[in-house]
Design a protein around this motif. Structure first.
Motif, PDB file in Angstrom:
ATOM      1  N   THR A 141       2.291   3.304  -6.329  1.00 60.50           N
ATOM      2  CA  THR A 141       1.149   1.532  -6.116  1.00 60.50           C
ATOM      3  C   THR A 141       1.501   1.062  -5.190  1.00 60.50           C
ATOM      4  O   THR A 141       0.586   0.604  -4.534  1.00 60.50           O
ATOM      5  N   ASP A 142       2.760   0.592  -4.629  1.00 58.48           N
ATOM      6  CA  ASP A 142       3.363  -0.229  -3.747  1.00 58.48           C
ATOM      7  C   ASP A 142       2.803   0.663  -2.284  1.00 58.48           C
ATOM      8  O   ASP A 142       2.723  -0.107  -1.647  1.00 58.48           O
ATOM      9  N   ALA A 143       2.483   2.022  -2.558  1.00 61.63           N
ATOM     10  CA  ALA A 143       2.701   2.634  -0.885  1.00 61.63           C
ATOM     11  C   ALA A 143       0.854   2.749  -1.166  1.00 61.63           C
ATOM     12  O   ALA A 143       0.115   2.599   0.132  1.00 61.63           O
ATOM     13  N   PHE A 144      -0.002   3.130  -1.500  1.00 59.01           N
ATOM     14  CA  PHE A 144      -1.252   3.261  -1.846  1.00 59.01           C
ATOM     15  C   PHE A 144      -2.481   2.403  -2.974  1.00 59.01           C
ATOM     16  O   PHE A 144      -2.991   2.619  -2.735  1.00 59.01           O
ATOM     17  N   SER A 169      -7.487   6.952  -4.470  1.00 50.90           N
ATOM     18  CA  SER A 169      -6.989   5.213  -3.349  1.00 50.90           C
ATOM     19  C   SER A 169      -7.729   5.442  -2.197  1.00 50.90           C
ATOM     20  O   SER A 169      -7.829   6.517  -1.259  1.00 50.90           O
ATOM     21  N   ALA A 170      -7.887   4.232  -1.629  1.00 49.75           N
ATOM     22  CA  ALA A 170      -9.110   4.279  -0.607  1.00 49.75           C
ATOM     23  C   ALA A 170      -8.021   4.430   0.628  1.00 49.75           C
ATOM     24  O   ALA A 170      -8.631   5.239   2.139  1.00 49.75           O
ATOM     25  N   ALA A 171      -6.577   4.382   0.310  1.00 44.94           N
ATOM     26  CA  ALA A 171      -5.399   4.959   1.689  1.00 44.94           C
ATOM     27  C   ALA A 171      -5.903   6.033   2.298  1.00 44.94           C
ATOM     28  O   ALA A 171      -5.197   6.263   3.919  1.00 44.94           O
ATOM     29  N   VAL A 193       7.050   9.024   0.745  1.00 46.03           N
ATOM     30  CA  VAL A 193       6.960   8.092  -0.991  1.00 46.03           C
ATOM     31  C   VAL A 193       7.894   8.429  -1.501  1.00 46.03           C
ATOM     32  O   VAL A 193       9.102   7.779  -2.363  1.00 46.03           O
ATOM     33  N   LEU A 194       7.735  10.002  -2.162  1.00 44.10           N
ATOM     34  CA  LEU A 194       8.692  10.499  -2.983  1.00 44.10           C
ATOM     35  C   LEU A 194      10.038  10.963  -2.922  1.00 44.10           C
ATOM     36  O   LEU A 194      11.123  11.784  -3.147  1.00 44.10           O
ATOM     37  N   LYS A 195      10.391  10.652  -1.317  1.00 37.50           N
ATOM     38  CA  LYS A 195      11.230  12.349  -1.302  1.00 37.50           C
ATOM     39  C   LYS A 195      12.783  11.900  -1.689  1.00 37.50           C
ATOM     40  O   LYS A 195      13.055  12.822  -2.134  1.00 37.50           O
TER      41      LYS A 195
END
Length: 88
Positions: free
Chosen positions: A12-15, A49-51, A67-69
Motif C-alpha cells: 500500500t505504501d509503495a504502490f 495500481s496505476a504505478a 519492496v518485500l525483500k
C-alpha cells in the motif's frame, strides 16, 4: 504484526493500489518445501495500481519483490502475483 499485514502495509505504501488482496495459501502447501505448521509462508497477491502502467509483467514483479525483500528473506517461501493496472 503478521506477515500478511506487513505485505499489505508495504505494498500500500509503495504502490497506492486501487485494489489489493493478500491471501495466505500456506495450507495448500503442507508437506512442501518452506511450509511451516503456523502458516504465513505461501501467499497469493492481487494488486491493481496505476504505478505499474507502462511496465512489463517482469518489471512489475521485480518492483514487488524489491519492496518485500525482507519478508522473502525471513519467512515467505512463495509469492504468487497477479499485478494489473486500472486500465487492464
Amino acid at each position: 504484526m503478521t506477515y500478511a499485514e506487513r505485505i499489505r502495509t508495504k505494498l500500500t505504501d509503495a504502490f497506492q493500489p486501487v485494489e489489493l488482496d493478500v491471501q495466505d495459501e500456506s495450507h495448500k502447501h503442507r508437506g512442501h518445501v518452506g511450509h511451516r505448521p503456523d502458516g504465513e509462508t505461501h501467499f497469493h497477491v492481487r494488486i491493481v495500481s496505476a504505478a505499474f502502467e507502462g511496465q512489463s509483467r517482469v518489471n512489475r514483479q521485480r518492483a514487488i519483490y524489491r519492496v518485500l525483500k525482507s519478508e522473502l528473506e525471513e519467512r515467505v517461501h512463495a509469492l504468487s502475483l497477479d499485478v494489473q493496472t486500472p486500465a487492464a
